[in-house]
Design an enzyme around this catalytic site. Structure first.
Site, PDB file in Angstrom:
ATOM      1  N   ARG A  55      11.947   5.580 -37.026  1.00 21.12           N
ATOM      2  CA  ARG A  55      12.899   5.443 -38.134  1.00 21.12           C
ATOM      3  C   ARG A  55      14.029   4.472 -37.774  1.00 21.12           C
ATOM      4  O   ARG A  55      14.473   3.685 -38.614  1.00 21.12           O
ATOM      5  CB  ARG A  55      13.472   6.813 -38.522  1.00 21.12           C
ATOM      6  CG  ARG A  55      14.292   6.783 -39.803  1.00 21.12           C
ATOM      7  CD  ARG A  55      14.653   8.173 -40.270  1.00 21.12           C
ATOM      8  NE  ARG A  55      15.562   8.848 -39.351  1.00 21.12           N
ATOM      9  CZ  ARG A  55      16.015  10.089 -39.529  1.00 21.12           C
ATOM     10  NH1 ARG A  55      15.623  10.791 -40.585  1.00 21.12           N
ATOM     11  NH2 ARG A  55      16.830  10.648 -38.660  1.00 21.12           N
ATOM     12  N   LYS A 155      19.120   4.294 -42.352  1.00 18.98           N
ATOM     13  CA  LYS A 155      20.143   5.096 -41.666  1.00 18.98           C
ATOM     14  C   LYS A 155      21.126   4.135 -40.989  1.00 18.98           C
ATOM     15  O   LYS A 155      21.069   3.890 -39.781  1.00 18.98           O
ATOM     16  CB  LYS A 155      19.497   6.047 -40.663  1.00 18.98           C
ATOM     17  CG  LYS A 155      20.407   7.204 -40.229  1.00 18.98           C
ATOM     18  CD  LYS A 155      19.606   8.217 -39.428  1.00 18.98           C
ATOM     19  CE  LYS A 155      20.483   9.336 -38.886  1.00 18.98           C
ATOM     20  NZ  LYS A 155      21.028  10.199 -39.948  1.00 18.98           N
ATOM     21  N   GLU A 188      20.389  14.425 -52.125  1.00 20.21           N
ATOM     22  CA  GLU A 188      20.479  15.137 -50.842  1.00 20.21           C
ATOM     23  C   GLU A 188      21.906  15.607 -50.650  1.00 20.21           C
ATOM     24  O   GLU A 188      22.776  15.369 -51.504  1.00 20.21           O
ATOM     25  CB  GLU A 188      20.048  14.223 -49.690  1.00 20.21           C
ATOM     26  CG  GLU A 188      20.879  12.953 -49.556  1.00 20.21           C
ATOM     27  CD  GLU A 188      20.394  12.004 -48.469  1.00 20.21           C
ATOM     28  OE1 GLU A 188      19.559  12.410 -47.645  1.00 20.21           O
ATOM     29  OE2 GLU A 188      20.872  10.860 -48.447  1.00 20.21           O
TER      30      GLU A 188
END
Length: 297
Positions: A55, A155, A188
């Site tokens: 990721r 991210k 989220e």
């Protein structure tokens, strides 16, 4: 006797916590230009290290940031940082910035990315009483960055969107905030994925709502399916959340946390539900399974 300071990895070297520094001209500081991962180790095993690094490199590629270490070299650096700090149960923050540049935002002025690895004793966001009783949440007025903008699928170091929502939660004295996408569907929480349980079915928002593809969320989906539950990714309305039988959050630091109430509406019975509890117990077993971790030693 003074406690020994932790050691921080910066670009191949190790520095004591009080001496660990980067340039004030680093674009990670000046512009939030960089990516990061939060990783946990359990009893000497770094949980899902490969998935976290996959990721990290995905996020870096999305912002055209060339990480100066291969994945294999990054694994060695993470493990060495844990060994240097003699940690078995730890929280690791892995940061890659664009590096030192000038006061302009042009990334071409940054000659080399900065790699930072911080390892501390295991981070606990919420105590076990909170896990048993559940969390109180609000729906934030802040909307999640859309997928065609600074999407949280990446991210990155720019978490202002989440921080503003967290401030709202703090201001009204609740534990967390749920962020909606630009269409009003649930995306989220500020740093966790969300799951809703209704009639034995487990539902979570899709990528189109802009949530991060959570490592812990992926593990929980796998556990649920193995236990025979149906897991569906689809848009979720706020009204559906209010009417849920159970709901919970997942994240590396939070692990799996039940939701007690949202905007003063009790979710189910207002405590950890039976499906949530079952998933959490299975999750705890997986964290100590060598098949899912990388040994520090």
């Amino acid at each position: 006797m003074a406690q020994k300071e932790s050691l921080v990895y910066i670009d191949g070297g190790f520095y004591s916590k009080s001496e660990a520094k980067i340039s004030v001209f680093d674009h990670g500081l000046l512009y939030g230009d960089g990516v990061f991962e939060g990783i946990k180790s359990y009893n000497g095993l770094v949980f899902k290290l490969k998935e976290h690094l996959d990721r990290l490199y995905f996020s870096a590629k999305a912002i055209m940031l060339n990480i100066p270490l291969s994945k294999e070299e990054m694994v060695k650096a993470v493990l060495e940082t844990l060994r240097k700090n003699d940690l078995k149960d730890a929280y690791v923050r892995l940061v890659v910035t664009r590096g030192r540049g000038d006061l302009g935002l042009d990334p071409r002025k940054c000659s080399k990315p900065t790699v930072i690895i911080i390892a501390v004793p295991s981070l606990t966001l919420y105590d076990e009483e909170k896990r048993r009783k559940g969390m109180s949440l609000i729906i934030a007025s802040v909307r999640r960055d859309p997928v065609d903008a600074t999407t949280h699928e990446i991210k990155s170091l720019n978490y202002l969107n989440s921080i503003l929502a967290k401030i709202e939660a703090n201001n009204v004295g609740v534990d967390e905030a749920i962020i909606l996408d630009t269409h009003g569907f649930i995306s989220e929480a500020t740093a966790e994925n969300i799951f809703v349980v209704k009639n034995g079915k487990i539902i979570t928002p899709p990528a189109t709502s802009g949530p991060l593809a959570g490592i812990t969320a992926g593990v929980v989906k796998g556990i649920a399916e193995k236990l025979g539950y149906t897991v569906v990714e689809r848009a979720i309305t706020v009204a559906e959340l209010y009417a849920a039988d159970e709901a919970f959050l997942t994240g590396t630091a939070a692990e799996l946390m039940p939701i007690k109430e949202v905007n003063k509406r009790l979710i189910g019975e207002g405590k950890m539900g039976p499906i949530t509890e079952r998933l959490f117990k299975e999750f705890q077993k997986i964290t100590s399974d060598p098949k899912h971790g990388t040994s520090i030693w």
